[in-house]
Design an enzyme around this catalytic site. Structure first.
Site, mmCIF file in Angstrom:
data_model
loop_
_atom_site.group_PDB
_atom_site.id
_atom_site.type_symbol
_atom_site.label_atom_id
_atom_site.label_comp_id
_atom_site.label_asym_id
_atom_site.label_seq_id
_atom_site.Cartn_x
_atom_site.Cartn_y
_atom_site.Cartn_z
ATOM 1 C CE LYS A 118 24.119 45.646 38.600
ATOM 2 N NZ LYS A 118 24.351 44.239 38.279
ATOM 3 C CG ASP A 175 27.231 49.991 44.792
ATOM 4 O OD1 ASP A 175 26.182 50.036 44.122
ATOM 5 O OD2 ASP A 175 28.113 49.133 44.623
ATOM 6 C CD GLN A 181 22.242 43.982 42.983
ATOM 7 O OE1 GLN A 181 21.057 43.681 42.847
ATOM 8 N NE2 GLN A 181 23.154 43.725 42.070
ATOM 9 C CB CYS A 201 31.846 41.233 41.033
ATOM 10 S SG CYS A 201 31.741 40.873 39.292
ATOM 11 C CG HIS A 233 30.162 44.658 42.556
ATOM 12 N ND1 HIS A 233 30.994 45.143 41.574
ATOM 13 C CD2 HIS A 233 29.342 43.763 41.947
ATOM 14 C CE1 HIS A 233 30.686 44.564 40.418
ATOM 15 N NE2 HIS A 233 29.690 43.716 40.622
HETATM 16 C C1 LIG Z 1 26.405 46.188 44.465
HETATM 17 C C2 LIG Z 1 26.885 46.397 43.058
HETATM 18 N N1 LIG Z 1 27.682 47.423 42.778
HETATM 19 C C3 LIG Z 1 28.119 47.664 41.542
HETATM 20 C C4 LIG Z 1 27.787 46.851 40.484
HETATM 21 C C5 LIG Z 1 28.290 47.159 39.121
HETATM 22 O O1 LIG Z 1 27.225 47.529 38.291
HETATM 23 P P1 LIG Z 1 27.434 47.768 36.739
HETATM 24 O O2 LIG Z 1 28.109 46.551 36.214
HETATM 25 O O3 LIG Z 1 26.055 47.950 36.204
HETATM 26 O O4 LIG Z 1 28.287 48.986 36.598
HETATM 27 C C6 LIG Z 1 26.983 45.741 40.726
HETATM 28 C C7 LIG Z 1 26.659 44.801 39.645
HETATM 29 O O5 LIG Z 1 26.354 43.656 39.862
HETATM 30 C C8 LIG Z 1 26.502 45.520 42.043
HETATM 31 O O6 LIG Z 1 25.699 44.491 42.314
#
Ligand SMILES: Cc1ncc(COP(=O)(O)O)c(C=O)c1O
Length: 417
Positions: free
Chosen positions: A237, A211, A214, A375, A134
């Site tokens: 999430k 990270d 998900q 993203c 992401h």
């Molecule tokens: C794999 C992953 N990393 C990071 C993020 C960023 O999360 P946040 O917008 O809650 O900071 C997302 C959001 O879709 C994501 O799916």
């Protein structure tokens, strides 16, 4: 070898329709139809227990934390620090002080990139990420590389959406200073072999961030089992509130990191000559924290634990299997991301129809999906795509929602034939 989820033999199967009753948003209709919400990778809905907990906090316990001598402040502090302990237990972190509250995954990764990367990475050093990250696990590292004269290395991904771990192993060298990868790809659903990625980095003494945005609401996560030095995720999430997230960090690394942001709460003593800082986690929580949201997050943790994350994972695996079968029968539909180990995320393209048109037509049917690059522009470029449609599942996803998606896609096909 892919990392398979643990074989679960004695979890009672969950009934998504019953779970759904706990989520008031499903009482409303969208375009006069029942809501089929398949955009859970963007954000999940909130059970009544989380909503009630936030209302109770503001109604009965609201005060600022840590500095107060009065009773309300002490209660708010107990609730906030209790939330930290709930999160520690949830991911099996060794100590509550290893849990830093942030605004979300994005801020957690920025914290590590700037506080750790900014002080431990130098010219010609290398930081390793992967091709399926992401943007929030790409851009902070790019900025660190620009600032420090370091180099970003990228683990390649196959057409199926699996990381090339042979290439990763060859990439690691004595200039590698950090490895940061997703647990689960938000665009393709690939469950990465994070234990192996972490172990290979550790063989060379290189710290790692995973990270988990998900992952945490969809499978049991044990940070000690994974071995990761940092683990990042977002409350919104995982059935919790927006505005709150978590960074787990290994104590020894957190202790060696300078502050990220500064101001109140994170100091020990301030004079114009010199300021000293709190130890972690408070060193990294400058200013008044998102107290009610942390307390709401603890309620989400409690809710997920009561369901049992192994049962959640099983339900989503079953739902992914039926969604994959249903979508595979639609003429001209191609599933993007066919890794051997996948979580409940289905990306696809429909021949001759722009993903945005697919999503708009589905919306008229009450089916909420996402269309776009998710993203993940570098991943889309690697796969030769501008965008996909993405259906993403959660513990309250029913077979009826999958049926509504498939029926909606047949309708799209009919319109564009
Ligand atoms: C794999 C992953 N990393 C990071 C993020 C960023 O999360 P946040 O917008 O809650 O900071 C997302 C959001 O879709 C994501 O799916």
């Amino acid at each position: 070898m892919t990392e398979r989820p643990p074989v679960v033999s004695h979890v009672a199967p969950l009934d998504a329709a019953a779970v759904r009753q706990d989520f008031p948003i499903f009482r409303r209709q969208i375009h006069d139809r029942p809501l089929a919400y398949l955009d859970n990778a963007s954000t999940t809905h909130k059970p009544q227990a989380v909503i009630d907990r936030i209302v109770r906090f503001y109604s009965e316990e609201n005060a600022n934390v840590h500095r107060g001598l009065h009773q309300l402040s002490q209660q708010a502090t107990a609730a906030y620090e209790g939330a930290r302990e709930a999160v520690r237990r949830f991911i099996n972190a060794p100590l509550a002080r290893d849990i830093v509250f942030t605004r979300g995954t994005t801020e957690s990764i920025n914290l590590v990139a700037h506080a750790y990367g900014g002080s431990h990475v130098g010219p010609n050093d290398e930081i390793v990420i992967s091709a399926l990250e992401h943007h929030s696990n790409i851009v902070p590292w790019q900025i660190v590389c620009e600032q420090r004269g370091s180099r970003l290395r990228v683990i390649p991904v196959s057409d199926e959406g699996e990381l090339d771990l042979g290439a990763y192993e060859r990439m690691l060298n004595d200039r590698t200073r950090f490895v940061s990868i997703a647990h689960v790809s938000n665009a393709l659903g690939t469950v990465n072999e994070v234990r192996r990625v972490v172990a290979l980095a550790h063989e060379r003494g290189v710290p790692t961030l995973v990270d988990g945005a998900q992952a945490v609401a969809h499978m049991r996560v044990d940070v000690q089992e994974l071995g990761a030095d940092f683990y990042a995720f977002s409350g919104h999430k995982m059935l919790g509130p927006t505005g709150i997230g978590v960074l787990y960090g290994r104590s020894s690394l957190l202790e060696a990191m300078p502050p990220y942001q500064s101001g109140g709460e994170m100091i020990s003593a301030v004079s114009f000559e010199k300021t000293t800082y709190q130890p972690p986690p408070h060193r990294f929580e400058a200013g008044t924290p998102a107290i009610a949201d942390a307390v709401g997050l603890a309620a989400a943790v409690g809710y997920l634990e009561a369901l049992d994350l192994n049962a959640v994972a099983q339900l989503e695996r079953d739902r992914l299997a039926s969604a994959t079968a249903a979508l595979s029968s639609i003429p001209g539909l191609r599933i993007v991301g066919t890794a051997r180990d996948k979580a409940g995320i289905l990306s696809f393209v429909l021949a001759g129809v722009h993903p945005h048109d697919v999503a708009s037509i589905l919306d008229r049917e009450g089916v909420a999906v996402r269309a776009g690059h998710h993203c993940c522009q570098p991943l889309m470029a690697r796969l030769g795509l501008q965008a996909t449609v993405r259906a993403s599942l959660a513990v309250y996803t029913t077979e009826e929602e999958i049926d509504a998606l498939a029926a909606g896609l047949h309708r799209v096909r009919g319109i564009f034939k």
